[in-house]
Design a protein around this motif. Structure first.
Motif, PDB file in Angstrom:
ATOM      1  N   TYR A   1       4.834 -29.092  17.785  1.00  0.00           N
ATOM      2  CA  TYR A   1       3.425 -29.498  17.785  1.00  0.00           C
ATOM      3  C   TYR A   1       2.497 -28.343  17.445  1.00  0.00           C
ATOM      4  CZ  TYR A   1       4.172 -27.498  22.422  1.00  0.00           C
ATOM      5  OH  TYR A   1       4.538 -26.683  23.447  1.00  0.00           O
ATOM      6  N   THR A   2       3.055 -27.223  16.979  1.00  0.00           N
ATOM      7  CA  THR A   2       2.233 -26.035  16.748  1.00  0.00           C
ATOM      8  C   THR A   2       1.089 -26.307  15.778  1.00  0.00           C
ATOM      9  OG1 THR A   2       4.188 -24.681  17.113  1.00  0.00           O
ATOM     10  CG2 THR A   2       2.300 -23.609  16.083  1.00  0.00           C
ATOM     11  N   LYS A   3       1.359 -27.085  14.723  1.00  0.00           N
ATOM     12  CA  LYS A   3       0.321 -27.367  13.732  1.00  0.00           C
ATOM     13  C   LYS A   3      -0.837 -28.142  14.361  1.00  0.00           C
ATOM     14  CE  LYS A   3       1.692 -28.225   9.628  1.00  0.00           C
ATOM     15  NZ  LYS A   3       2.292 -28.865   8.425  1.00  0.00           N
ATOM     16  N   ASP A   4      -0.499 -29.123  15.193  1.00  0.00           N
ATOM     17  CA  ASP A   4      -1.545 -29.909  15.854  1.00  0.00           C
ATOM     18  C   ASP A   4      -2.331 -29.071  16.851  1.00  0.00           C
ATOM     19  OD1 ASP A   4      -0.993 -32.217  14.509  1.00  0.00           O
ATOM     20  OD2 ASP A   4       0.367 -33.004  16.017  1.00  0.00           O
ATOM     21  N   ALA A   5      -1.652 -28.106  17.480  1.00  0.00           N
ATOM     22  CA  ALA A   5      -2.290 -27.315  18.533  1.00  0.00           C
ATOM     23  C   ALA A   5      -3.021 -26.089  17.994  1.00  0.00           C
ATOM     24  CB  ALA A   5      -1.243 -26.870  19.551  1.00  0.00           C
ATOM     25  N   ALA A   6      -2.895 -25.825  16.689  1.00  0.00           N
ATOM     26  CA  ALA A   6      -3.473 -24.610  16.116  1.00  0.00           C
ATOM     27  C   ALA A   6      -4.996 -24.597  16.210  1.00  0.00           C
ATOM     28  CB  ALA A   6      -3.039 -24.457  14.660  1.00  0.00           C
ATOM     29  N   SER A   7      -5.607 -25.755  16.095  1.00  0.00           N
ATOM     30  CA  SER A   7      -7.066 -25.834  16.097  1.00  0.00           C
ATOM     31  C   SER A   7      -7.565 -26.577  17.328  1.00  0.00           C
ATOM     32  CB  SER A   7      -7.548 -26.555  14.832  1.00  0.00           C
ATOM     33  OG  SER A   7      -8.911 -26.896  14.939  1.00  0.00           O
ATOM     34  N   VAL A   8      -8.538 -25.985  18.009  1.00  0.00           N
ATOM     35  CA  VAL A   8      -9.137 -26.635  19.163  1.00  0.00           C
ATOM     36  C   VAL A   8      -9.866 -27.905  18.731  1.00  0.00           C
ATOM     37  CG1 VAL A   8     -11.310 -25.357  19.034  1.00  0.00           C
ATOM     38  CG2 VAL A   8     -10.519 -26.220  21.240  1.00  0.00           C
ATOM     39  N   TYR A   9     -10.316 -27.958  17.480  1.00  0.00           N
ATOM     40  CA  TYR A   9     -11.026 -29.130  16.968  1.00  0.00           C
ATOM     41  C   TYR A   9     -10.061 -30.290  16.709  1.00  0.00           C
ATOM     42  CZ  TYR A   9     -14.810 -25.812  16.501  1.00  0.00           C
ATOM     43  OH  TYR A   9     -15.767 -24.860  16.790  1.00  0.00           O
ATOM     44  N   THR A  10      -8.842 -29.970  16.248  1.00  0.00           N
ATOM     45  CA  THR A  10      -7.822 -31.000  16.077  1.00  0.00           C
ATOM     46  C   THR A  10      -7.434 -31.583  17.427  1.00  0.00           C
ATOM     47  OG1 THR A  10      -6.934 -29.876  14.127  1.00  0.00           O
ATOM     48  CG2 THR A  10      -5.514 -31.499  15.176  1.00  0.00           C
ATOM     49  N   MET A  11      -7.299 -30.707  18.417  1.00  0.00           N
ATOM     50  CA  MET A  11      -6.977 -31.154  19.771  1.00  0.00           C
ATOM     51  C   MET A  11      -8.090 -32.063  20.311  1.00  0.00           C
ATOM     52  SD  MET A  11      -4.042 -29.910  20.833  1.00  0.00           S
ATOM     53  CE  MET A  11      -4.174 -29.858  22.608  1.00  0.00           C
ATOM     54  N   TYR A  12      -9.318 -31.694  20.027  1.00  0.00           N
ATOM     55  CA  TYR A  12     -10.462 -32.481  20.486  1.00  0.00           C
ATOM     56  C   TYR A  12     -10.432 -33.885  19.880  1.00  0.00           C
ATOM     57  CZ  TYR A  12     -15.324 -33.729  21.500  1.00  0.00           C
ATOM     58  OH  TYR A  12     -16.461 -34.363  21.946  1.00  0.00           O
ATOM     59  N   GLN A  13     -10.086 -33.976  18.601  1.00  0.00           N
ATOM     60  CA  GLN A  13     -10.028 -35.277  17.920  1.00  0.00           C
ATOM     61  C   GLN A  13      -8.908 -36.144  18.475  1.00  0.00           C
ATOM     62  OE1 GLN A  13      -9.572 -34.157  13.825  1.00  0.00           O
ATOM     63  NE2 GLN A  13     -11.754 -33.713  13.526  1.00  0.00           N
ATOM     64  N   LYS A  14      -7.768 -35.543  18.806  1.00  0.00           N
ATOM     65  CA  LYS A  14      -6.617 -36.306  19.269  1.00  0.00           C
ATOM     66  C   LYS A  14      -6.764 -36.773  20.718  1.00  0.00           C
ATOM     67  CE  LYS A  14      -3.054 -34.451  16.202  1.00  0.00           C
ATOM     68  NZ  LYS A  14      -2.575 -35.778  15.736  1.00  0.00           N
ATOM     69  N   ALA A  15      -7.468 -35.990  21.512  1.00  0.00           N
ATOM     70  CA  ALA A  15      -7.581 -36.307  22.940  1.00  0.00           C
ATOM     71  C   ALA A  15      -8.532 -37.473  23.185  1.00  0.00           C
ATOM     72  CB  ALA A  15      -8.071 -35.080  23.699  1.00  0.00           C
ATOM     73  N   GLN A  16      -8.237 -38.255  24.202  1.00  0.00           N
ATOM     74  CA  GLN A  16      -9.140 -39.318  24.620  1.00  0.00           C
ATOM     75  C   GLN A  16     -10.173 -38.805  25.616  1.00  0.00           C
ATOM     76  OE1 GLN A  16      -5.730 -41.894  25.782  1.00  0.00           O
ATOM     77  NE2 GLN A  16      -6.775 -43.491  24.632  1.00  0.00           N
ATOM     78  N   VAL A  17      -9.777 -37.800  26.384  1.00  0.00           N
ATOM     79  CA  VAL A  17     -10.676 -37.191  27.357  1.00  0.00           C
ATOM     80  C   VAL A  17     -10.535 -35.674  27.253  1.00  0.00           C
ATOM     81  CG1 VAL A  17     -11.226 -36.908  29.801  1.00  0.00           C
ATOM     82  CG2 VAL A  17     -10.455 -39.137  28.951  1.00  0.00           C
ATOM     83  N   VAL A  18     -11.675 -34.976  27.173  1.00  0.00           N
ATOM     84  CA  VAL A  18     -11.688 -33.508  27.185  1.00  0.00           C
ATOM     85  C   VAL A  18     -12.635 -33.083  28.294  1.00  0.00           C
ATOM     86  CG1 VAL A  18     -12.124 -31.394  25.873  1.00  0.00           C
ATOM     87  CG2 VAL A  18     -11.329 -33.451  24.683  1.00  0.00           C
TER      88      VAL A  18
END
Length: 243
Positions: free
Chosen positions: A70-87
């Protein structure tokens, strides 16, 4: 004639049963290499769970180191923000318990909430905090063996049979199994550390799961910068302001 019919029917049933067992076993193993941001159902009726701290001092029977690409998905905090339902931003208070769910060791921790950056929380959750679940933790060997599918016997080409290790009652009750995500990243559960957490959720209240394993936790420094575990440095994030 009837005897032959029953005989053949029994053989076919045995073959199908073997196929189902092998498929289930392979499917369980393959999940070790897959990241899922889908909400996981936290089983409230799980009886075999280990309260935090009860495995302290126990000998480790074996350690499971899981890997997810999952390194590619986790590389950007913005990608993580888009994928998450709650931050949200908050602090850990304590680890409630560890348990086995679908063959994986998971740990439930309680968090106090400082700020919600994405999604919504109930007033009671904002006031009292929420329980969040993540992969990893420690359970007794007995708990683990009671809640996982055991490996079948392995037969080498030369006919040598390798049987899975058998544990005594004393070993099952006095030893533990430790599960560790390969990338621990910045999973900081220090009560004094403020963290940004990326979560999936189910409709039920207090049922939140950390996405991307340890990369779903991002420590925040006193400047309001968010830690990036890929670059091993802090960065400004425009959707978060400490003030």
């Amino acid at each position: 004639m009837k005897k032959n019919t029953w005989k053949y029917g029994g053989a076919i049933f045995a073959i199908l049963l073997t196929f189902v067992f092998v498929w289930n076993f392979n499917n369980t193993v393959s999940k070790e290499t897959v990241i899922s941001v889908k909400a996981k159902s936290l089983k409230k009726d799980i009886k075999n769970e280990t309260k935090s701290g009860t495995t302290k001092g126990m000998k480790t029977a074996f350690t499971i180191v899981s890997h997810a690409d999952y390194t590619k998905d986790a590389a950007s905090v913005y990608t993580m923000y888009q994928k998450a339902q709650v931050v949200l931003v908050g602090k850990f208070e304590k680890e409630n318990k560890s348990f086995v769910d679908n063959g994986f060791i998971e740990t439930e921790s309680h968090m106090k909430i400082t700020k919600v950056l994405k999604g919504t929380l109930a007033d009671s959750e904002m006031k009292n905090g929420i329980d969040i679940v993540s992969y990893g933790g420690e359970v007794t060997l007995d708990t683990y063996l009671n809640n996982t599918t055991q490996e079948p016997e392995k037969v080498e080409s030369n006919g040598v049979v390798h049987k899975p290790k058998q544990y005594s009652k004393q070993e099952r009750e006095s030893e533990k199994v430790v599960s560790i995500p390969e990338q621990q990243a910045n999973k900081d559960k220090d009560k004094n550390s403020e963290v940004m957490v990326f979560l999936s959720r189910n409709p039920a209240p207090n049922n939140y799961f950390v996405i991307a394993d340890a990369f779903g936790y991002r420590k925040i420094n006193n400047k309001g910068e968010v830690f990036n575990p890929i670059t091993n440095s802090y960065e400004n994030v425009d959707f978060y302001s400490k003030n």
